[in-house]
Write an enzyme that holds these catalytic residues in place. Structure first.
Site, PDB file in Angstrom:
ATOM      1  N   ASN A 122       0.833  -1.212   0.000  1.00  0.00           N
ATOM      2  CA  ASN A 122       0.000   0.000   0.000  1.00  0.00           C
ATOM      3  C   ASN A 122       0.868   1.262   0.000  1.00  0.00           C
ATOM      4  O   ASN A 122       0.671   2.169   0.802  1.00  0.00           O
ATOM      5  CB  ASN A 122      -0.938  -0.018   1.213  1.00  0.00           C
ATOM      6  CG  ASN A 122      -2.074   0.963   1.085  1.00  0.00           C
ATOM      7  OD1 ASN A 122      -2.405   1.685   2.006  1.00  0.00           O
ATOM      8  ND2 ASN A 122      -2.687   1.002  -0.079  1.00  0.00           N
ATOM      9  N   ARG A 175       3.671  -0.508   9.086  1.00  0.00           N
ATOM     10  CA  ARG A 175       4.423  -1.712   8.738  1.00  0.00           C
ATOM     11  C   ARG A 175       5.547  -2.011   9.711  1.00  0.00           C
ATOM     12  O   ARG A 175       6.167  -3.079   9.624  1.00  0.00           O
ATOM     13  CB  ARG A 175       4.989  -1.577   7.334  1.00  0.00           C
ATOM     14  CG  ARG A 175       3.955  -1.146   6.311  1.00  0.00           C
ATOM     15  CD  ARG A 175       4.614  -0.649   5.054  1.00  0.00           C
ATOM     16  NE  ARG A 175       3.680   0.007   4.146  1.00  0.00           N
ATOM     17  CZ  ARG A 175       3.335   1.286   4.226  1.00  0.00           C
ATOM     18  NH1 ARG A 175       3.843   2.045   5.176  1.00  0.00           N
ATOM     19  NH2 ARG A 175       2.478   1.804   3.365  1.00  0.00           N
ATOM     20  N   LYS A 216       0.702 -11.244  -2.105  1.00  0.00           N
ATOM     21  CA  LYS A 216       1.434 -10.391  -3.044  1.00  0.00           C
ATOM     22  C   LYS A 216       2.899 -10.258  -2.651  1.00  0.00           C
ATOM     23  O   LYS A 216       3.799 -10.422  -3.477  1.00  0.00           O
ATOM     24  CB  LYS A 216       0.755  -9.031  -3.143  1.00  0.00           C
ATOM     25  CG  LYS A 216       1.235  -8.181  -4.289  1.00  0.00           C
ATOM     26  CD  LYS A 216       2.441  -7.383  -3.904  1.00  0.00           C
ATOM     27  CE  LYS A 216       2.970  -6.592  -5.087  1.00  0.00           C
ATOM     28  NZ  LYS A 216       4.192  -5.865  -4.695  1.00  0.00           N
ATOM     29  N   ASP A 235      -0.579  -6.870  -7.888  1.00  0.00           N
ATOM     30  CA  ASP A 235      -0.901  -5.627  -7.192  1.00  0.00           C
ATOM     31  C   ASP A 235      -1.974  -4.899  -7.993  1.00  0.00           C
ATOM     32  O   ASP A 235      -2.539  -5.452  -8.919  1.00  0.00           O
ATOM     33  CB  ASP A 235       0.350  -4.765  -7.011  1.00  0.00           C
ATOM     34  CG  ASP A 235       0.841  -4.205  -8.340  1.00  0.00           C
ATOM     35  OD1 ASP A 235       0.525  -4.797  -9.391  1.00  0.00           O
ATOM     36  OD2 ASP A 235       1.520  -3.173  -8.339  1.00  0.00           O
TER      37      ASP A 235
END
Length: 290
Positions: A122, A175, A216, A235
Site C-alpha cells: 500500500n 508496517r 502479493k 498488485d
DNA sequence: CGCCAGGACGTTC
DNA sequence: GAACGTCATGGC
C-alpha cells in the site's frame, strides 16, 4: 556471454535484451540510483557503479572474485531474447513492448527482498525507495565507494536490534511491527534460502506464516530473490492490466484471473514484470480506455 | 485539498 | 470463504 576481468571492474559482453536503466528503475529493486551516466548501488555489501554501453555492462568496483555474484544478480545466465520472442508471439502480451523490452529480473538478496516488499505494501515506489534508503542509513554497514558513503542493506541481526519506534520514525508507518517481526524471525534462525528449492506453493505457504506478509509480498520475495520465475505478484497495476489485456477491461473473477496467469507458463513472473512496466507507463486512464 | 500507492489484518457476513 | 473498514505516510 563473455566476461572481461580487470583489477577493479568486471565487464560482461555479448548480452542481448538488457536495458540497465530500465531494469534498475522498474520497481523490482529500490536501491539503485542514477550516477554519472550509470547506476550506483550496493549488493550483498558490495558497492558498485553499473555502466552500460554498446559492448555490454561493466560493474565498476567489482573484484574478479565477485564476478559470479554479479552475473547471478543481473540474471545473465537466462536467455531473455527467447522469452521476449515468445511473449511477442502472443498478441495480448505483445503490447508490453517496447516499454518492457530489456527488463531483466534481478536476483536480490532474500532478506533485503523480504523487508523491502513488506515496506512496499500500500505504498508507492518513490516513497518505498526513500524508506529503504533511510533504513539502510539507520542500521546498515557503511561502505565508502568513489567518495560516496553508501550503506549495505542491514543484516537480520542488526535490523532486529532496532526498536519499533525507530522504524516508525523513518516513515514505515503501520508496517513497523511487520518489519520487526520478520527481522527477529530471520535473525533467530529462519532460513530463507530453503524456499529456493521448495515448490512454489510450499514456499508461498511458508512466507504466508510471517506476520504482515500476504500473497502479493510472498510472490515478490519468491520472484525477485529466490528464483521462482513463475511467482506472479498481483498488485493494483497488474490487476488492472490483466483485466484490460485478457478480459477486455471487464471485471473478471479471481479464478479466471488465476487461470490466465497459469496459462503464461514457467516464466510468468518475468512476464508479470513486463506487464507491470507496461501498466505503469500507460497509466490508469491509458489502461482503461485503450 | 483529496486520491492514490508493488496490501494485509481483523471483523463481520 | 468473500466483503468490508482500517492502518501510516507522503507523492502527485
Amino acid at each position: 556471454m563473455d566476461i572481461r576481468l580487470t583489477e577493479n571492474a568486471v565487464a560482461f559482453g555479448g548480452i542481448d535484451c538488457f536495458d540497465l536503466e530500465k531494469s534498475c528503475s522498474c520497481g523490482q529493486a529500490f536501491r539503485w540510483r542514477p550516477y554519472a551516466g550509470g547506476q550506483l548501488g550496493i549488493v550483498r555489501g558490495e558497492a558498485a557503479l553499473l555502466m552500460q554501453d554498446e559492448n555490454g555492462v561493466t560493474v565498476h568496483g567489482a573484484s574478479p572474485a565477485s564476478a559470479g555474484m554479479w552475473a547471478h544478480y543481473l540474471d545473465l545466465g537466462r536467455d531473455y531474447s527467447a522469452i521476449e520472442r515468445a511473449v511477442s508471439k502472443d498478441p495480448r502480451l505483445a503490447v508490453c513492448f517496447p516499454e518492457a523490452h530489456g527488463i531483466r529480473v534481478f536476483n536480490q538478496e532474500p532478506f533485503e527482498a523480504l523487508i523491502s516488499f513488506i515496506i512496499s505494501q500500500n505504498n508507492n515506489i518513490k516513497r518505498i525507495s526513500g524508506i529503504v534508503e533511510r533504513l539502510c542509513a539507520l542500521c546498515g554497514e557503511p561502505v565508502e565507494f568513489m567518495g560516496e558513503r553508501l550503506n549495505a542493506f542491514p543484516s537480520p541481526e542488526r535490523l532486529a536490534a532496532v526498536s519499533e519506534d525507530a522504524l516508525t520514525a523513518i516513515g514505515t508507518g503501520y508496517r513497523a511491527p511487520f518489519i520487526k517481526a520478520a527481522a527477529e524471525r530471520v535473525a533467530s534462525g529462519y532460513d530463507l534460502e530453503k524456499l529456493r528449492d521448495m515448490s512454489l506453493s510450499e514456499a508461498r505457504q511458508e512466507l504466508l506464516s510471517f506476520y504482515g506478509i500476504g500473497p502479493k509480498v510472498a510472490d515478490c520475495v519468491l520472484l525477485f530473490s529466490l528464483q521462482h520465475s513463475d511467482a506472479f505478484p498481483i498488485d493494483v497495476w497488474i490487476d488492472r492490466a490483466m483485466k484490460a489485456m485478457f478480459f477486455e477491461g471487464s471485471k473478471a473473477k479471481k479464478a479466471e484471473l488465476y487461470e490466465a496467469v497459469s496459462s503464461l507458463g514457467e516464466y510468468s513472473g518475468i512476464i508479470q514484470q513486463y506487464i507491470f512496466q507496461y501498466a505503469r507507463k500507460l497509466g490508469k486512464d491509458g489502461l482503461e480506455k485503450r
